[in-house]
Design a protein around this motif. Structure first.
Motif, PDB file in Angstrom:
ATOM      1  N   CYS A 160       0.834  -1.195   0.000  1.00 31.43           N
ATOM      2  CA  CYS A 160       0.000   0.000   0.000  1.00 31.43           C
ATOM      3  C   CYS A 160       0.878   1.258   0.000  1.00 31.43           C
ATOM      4  CB  CYS A 160      -0.923  -0.033   1.218  1.00 31.43           C
ATOM      5  SG  CYS A 160      -2.018   1.404   1.298  1.00 31.43           S
ATOM      6  N   ASP A 161       2.035   1.177   0.640  1.00 28.99           N
ATOM      7  CA  ASP A 161       2.938   2.339   0.661  1.00 28.99           C
ATOM      8  C   ASP A 161       3.478   2.637  -0.733  1.00 28.99           C
ATOM      9  OD1 ASP A 161       2.604   2.721   3.327  1.00 28.99           O
ATOM     10  OD2 ASP A 161       4.428   1.634   3.916  1.00 28.99           O
ATOM     11  N   ALA A 162       3.931   1.591  -1.431  1.00 30.85           N
ATOM     12  CA  ALA A 162       4.558   1.802  -2.738  1.00 30.85           C
ATOM     13  C   ALA A 162       3.522   2.121  -3.812  1.00 30.85           C
ATOM     14  CB  ALA A 162       5.350   0.549  -3.134  1.00 30.85           C
ATOM     15  N   ASN A 163       2.329   1.621  -3.648  1.00 28.48           N
ATOM     16  CA  ASN A 163       1.312   1.737  -4.690  1.00 28.48           C
ATOM     17  C   ASN A 163      -0.052   1.911  -4.026  1.00 28.48           C
ATOM     18  OD1 ASN A 163       0.154   1.613  -7.279  1.00 28.48           O
ATOM     19  ND2 ASN A 163      -0.100  -0.625  -7.147  1.00 28.48           N
ATOM     20  N   PRO A 164      -0.299   3.105  -3.456  1.00 24.05           N
ATOM     21  CA  PRO A 164      -1.476   3.284  -2.595  1.00 24.05           C
ATOM     22  C   PRO A 164      -2.802   3.370  -3.348  1.00 24.05           C
ATOM     23  CG  PRO A 164      -0.273   5.351  -2.795  1.00 24.05           C
ATOM     24  CD  PRO A 164       0.531   4.329  -3.544  1.00 24.05           C
ATOM     25  N   LEU A 165      -3.867   3.107  -2.626  1.00 21.07           N
ATOM     26  CA  LEU A 165      -5.240   3.303  -3.105  1.00 21.07           C
ATOM     27  C   LEU A 165      -5.954   4.218  -2.105  1.00 21.07           C
ATOM     28  CD1 LEU A 165      -6.150  -0.432  -3.947  1.00 21.07           C
ATOM     29  CD2 LEU A 165      -5.448   1.358  -5.580  1.00 21.07           C
ATOM     30  N   SER A 166      -6.986   4.913  -2.563  1.00 27.48           N
ATOM     31  CA  SER A 166      -7.782   5.734  -1.639  1.00 27.48           C
ATOM     32  C   SER A 166      -8.847   4.903  -0.935  1.00 27.48           C
ATOM     33  CB  SER A 166      -8.481   6.872  -2.399  1.00 27.48           C
ATOM     34  OG  SER A 166      -7.556   7.881  -2.699  1.00 27.48           O
ATOM     35  N   ALA A 167      -9.332   3.882  -1.624  1.00 32.28           N
ATOM     36  CA  ALA A 167     -10.374   3.021  -1.066  1.00 32.28           C
ATOM     37  C   ALA A 167     -10.463   1.785  -1.956  1.00 32.28           C
ATOM     38  CB  ALA A 167     -11.715   3.742  -1.045  1.00 32.28           C
ATOM     39  N   HIS A 168     -11.204   0.761  -1.492  1.00 36.99           N
ATOM     40  CA  HIS A 168     -11.372  -0.463  -2.294  1.00 36.99           C
ATOM     41  C   HIS A 168     -12.813  -0.924  -2.181  1.00 36.99           C
ATOM     42  CE1 HIS A 168     -10.939  -4.849  -3.291  1.00 36.99           C
ATOM     43  NE2 HIS A 168     -10.102  -4.359  -4.197  1.00 36.99           N
ATOM     44  N   PHE A 169     -13.466  -1.054  -3.335  1.00 37.63           N
ATOM     45  CA  PHE A 169     -14.846  -1.559  -3.392  1.00 37.63           C
ATOM     46  C   PHE A 169     -14.850  -2.849  -4.207  1.00 37.63           C
ATOM     47  CE2 PHE A 169     -15.294   2.917  -2.481  1.00 37.63           C
ATOM     48  CZ  PHE A 169     -16.354   2.966  -1.578  1.00 37.63           C
ATOM     49  N   GLU A 170     -15.616  -3.824  -3.747  1.00 32.41           N
ATOM     50  CA  GLU A 170     -15.608  -5.125  -4.431  1.00 32.41           C
ATOM     51  C   GLU A 170     -17.030  -5.682  -4.522  1.00 32.41           C
ATOM     52  OE1 GLU A 170     -13.014  -8.053  -2.626  1.00 32.41           O
ATOM     53  OE2 GLU A 170     -13.325  -9.500  -4.252  1.00 32.41           O
ATOM     54  N   VAL A 171     -17.409  -6.041  -5.743  1.00 31.95           N
ATOM     55  CA  VAL A 171     -18.647  -6.801  -5.947  1.00 31.95           C
ATOM     56  C   VAL A 171     -18.282  -8.279  -5.953  1.00 31.95           C
ATOM     57  CG1 VAL A 171     -20.476  -7.406  -7.594  1.00 31.95           C
ATOM     58  CG2 VAL A 171     -19.783  -5.020  -7.325  1.00 31.95           C
TER      59      VAL A 171
END
Lengths: 393, 393
Positions: A152-163
């Motif tokens: 997550c540090d090297a390649n972060p996301l703001s949030a994660h949504f999954e169907v």
């Protein structure tokens, strides 16, 4: 579907996926665990993308929906943004996580686990399949050993949504298309090895045996009975191996795995204690040794992010009216590990008979459409939330 | 000992065996199933040889006595005849039978079975191991695909005597070295395949499952219970395989084998009926299908030849005084199939704890010596019997 992680079919679907997202104008990053991140720019690209992710790998005798519906719903949501020339505030990403099933390379959710800090990269790379091939060598073989850091540090996301398909019968039982998932139950896997005596089946009187497979059979029944007697818990034995595999020689070594789950961490501790006590009691009565009782994987209860869940709730109200169910997931998903680092939520869609990990797995087009609509609505709401938060700074 | 039939170790021990018998002046014939016949001339070589036979192959985790004691006792008896320049009336043969264990190439006693007419040569040649290699190709590979016809007609014997470890606890329990074996119990093998449903272990409620492995576990216990409730019978499950071998997917297919034995053919029919009824009852309650219930091998009760047994009885009286036990063999042996064609008898020797098919298998030098002496005495008495019979003509 038999698209085990990193096999030739997985290579082909990954290549197809990259083509599709490039056609939508996305930039594509592949990380060190082969996770694929396809990103569509927003107006503020200093923000990490809001991700819609799931997985394209399957069980050895899996269906065409588990994981796949999540990636394809995300792709459809992305195409919808593109078709309608919607400019989001944050970038939006579609993610295909590597080896969610863990069927070829245990444990499950391996690569999202590395990204989420549950496993080291070395651990992820060195997992092996039954033939001894490693994740790293198979990633290299199919051309998906990327150089983006898998964290997550090297390649972060703001949030994660999954169907995801529900994989259970609750939505069908209540006549609902969509569930708002607020968390995931607590899960443990065990590896058990029993050692009895190899003896001749024709000459050893029944009362002079240390019959390892008979002992394992009693344990499998006891494991089932213990879970039945503890509401909110599940326990299953699906993998067993007996040695030496000779019809007229009693097995001297039996290995099996237990999958144990419960609605809370405390209940799972209680279940574990009961399972182990029951098995030790049987082993001691049968003169069989428990050579190994190993908890090989542990995933505590996950509670999803309140804000992300609320965005799903608002979206599902719009798409399905008041018709949805709040629920806990029985299965692990990549969202379990993204939830350790970033706001995460999940959307379940109804599946026929609650059957999953099986070729007859099925969800209707209408249910899938509802899930994809809820996903897009939740992502757009979360994007709006990020924008308002920044403006309020 | 892990000398599976026709592997490189089997090749080496066969080469060693041929050297030893040639050093005793024997002529060596290898038949189409790789059975090795080492013959020492008598004064009337128009008679088929009196054979002393057993096997040099072992289980995958076998001991150093099962079968091997029989061939080495025969070799020692042969050397004793040679050392003392004894001229017998009939020729005397030592036989190493191929693939008695059936562990690599099921079923057991395959090559003596072809010789005795229980199986065709084509059946014998086409049996395969787990990797798909055939008996015929492996015989050719190790240089033991002979051209002598594999049948009693093509390559007759006058009689067959076999020393073997008891593989059970009766002699030890009574403090006896030697048993006179009057026959072999009735034996059946079954292959059973169950079909349930592959379902997700984390999401499928316990009461909505068709759990194939749980069903098999109940059957294994029921099979044990049925044999326990039918005195004179044995039933064992040692081989099991579950598919798809994924920790979080309930097995959808389980295969297992049953080894069932009884002191009479009638009792074995009764046992079979009870086993099948119990398993069908469990399957139907669990919503699991019995896809296959196949009797893959059947070997009715064997009664050995009165004259041959009497020769053993007289010999053991001389060697051990009155100290011996008349008994039925629980295990199958090559003598089961030679008995279909020629007068046959067996001699059991005591083994430690009754344990066999296990590396701790053990018999003392003294007990082995007693068995070899009884063997030689029985063969010489049978030779005398043949001579007197001819003289009386």
């Amino acid at each position: 579907m038999n698209r085990l992680s990193l096999n030739d079919d997985d290579k082909r679907v990954r290549q197809w996926f990259v083509e599709q997202v490039k056609a939508c104008g996305c930039t594509v990053k592949v990380d060190q665990m082969g996770n694929i991140f396809a990103t569509r720019s927003g107006s503020n690209n200093s923000l990490p993308p809001i991700a819609m992710g799931s997985h394209l790998d399957t069980q050895p005798a899996g269906g065409r929906y588990d994981g796949i519906v999540g990636v394809l719903s995300a792709l459809e949501a992305l195409r919808t943004l593109q078709d309608h020339r919607v400019e989001t505030y944050a970038p939006i990403a579609v993610v295909n996580w590597t080896n969610e099933e863990g069927a070829r390379f245990p444990p499950a959710m391996l690569a999202s686990g590395v990204w989420g800090g549950a496993f080291t990269l070395e651990h992820g790379h060195s997992r092996t399949d039954a033939s001894g091939k490693t994740v790293k060598s198979e990633l290299a073989r199919i051309g998906f050993l990327g150089d983006t850091g898998c964290s997550c540090d090297a390649n972060p996301l703001s949030a994660h949504f999954e169907v995801h398909i529900e994989q259970g019968p609750a939505l069908e039982a209540e006549g609902l298309r969509v569930g708002v998932v607020t968390g995931v139950q607590s899960m443990n896997w065990y590896n058990v090895v029993l050692r009895g005596r190899e003896q001749h089946c024709g000459t050893t009187p029944m009362h002079m045996r240390a019959d390892t497979l008979l002992c394992a059979a009693k344990m499998i029944q006891a494991i089932n009975a213990q879970a039945l007697s503890l509401p909110g818990s599940l326990a299953s034995v699906a993998v067993i191996n007996s040695t030496p595999q000779s019809i007229n020689t009693l097995a001297g070594r039996v290995q099996f795995n237990i999958d144990a789950r419960a609605s809370s961490n405390e209940l799972l501790v209680q279940l574990e204690e009961r399972l182990e006590a029951a098995c030790r009691d049987i082993a001691s009565k049968d003169g069989v040794q428990i050579e190994l009782w190993d908890r090989i994987w542990q995933c505590p209860k996950t509670a999803f992010d309140d804000t992300a869940v609320e965005m799903v709730r608002q979206s599902v109200r719009k798409v399905e009216g008041g018709k949805f169910k709040e629920m806990i997931s029985g299965a692990g998903h990549d969202s379990v590990y993204t939830a350790r680092k970033v706001p995460t939520a999940m959307i379940f869609i109804r599946c026929k008979g609650g059957i999953s990990h099986n070729p007859v797995e099925f969800s209707t087009q209408e249910d899938i459409q509802a899930g994809a609509n809820v996903l897009l609505g939740a992502v757009l709401r979360y994007d709006e939330y990020l924008k308002e938060r920044d403006l309020a700074k």
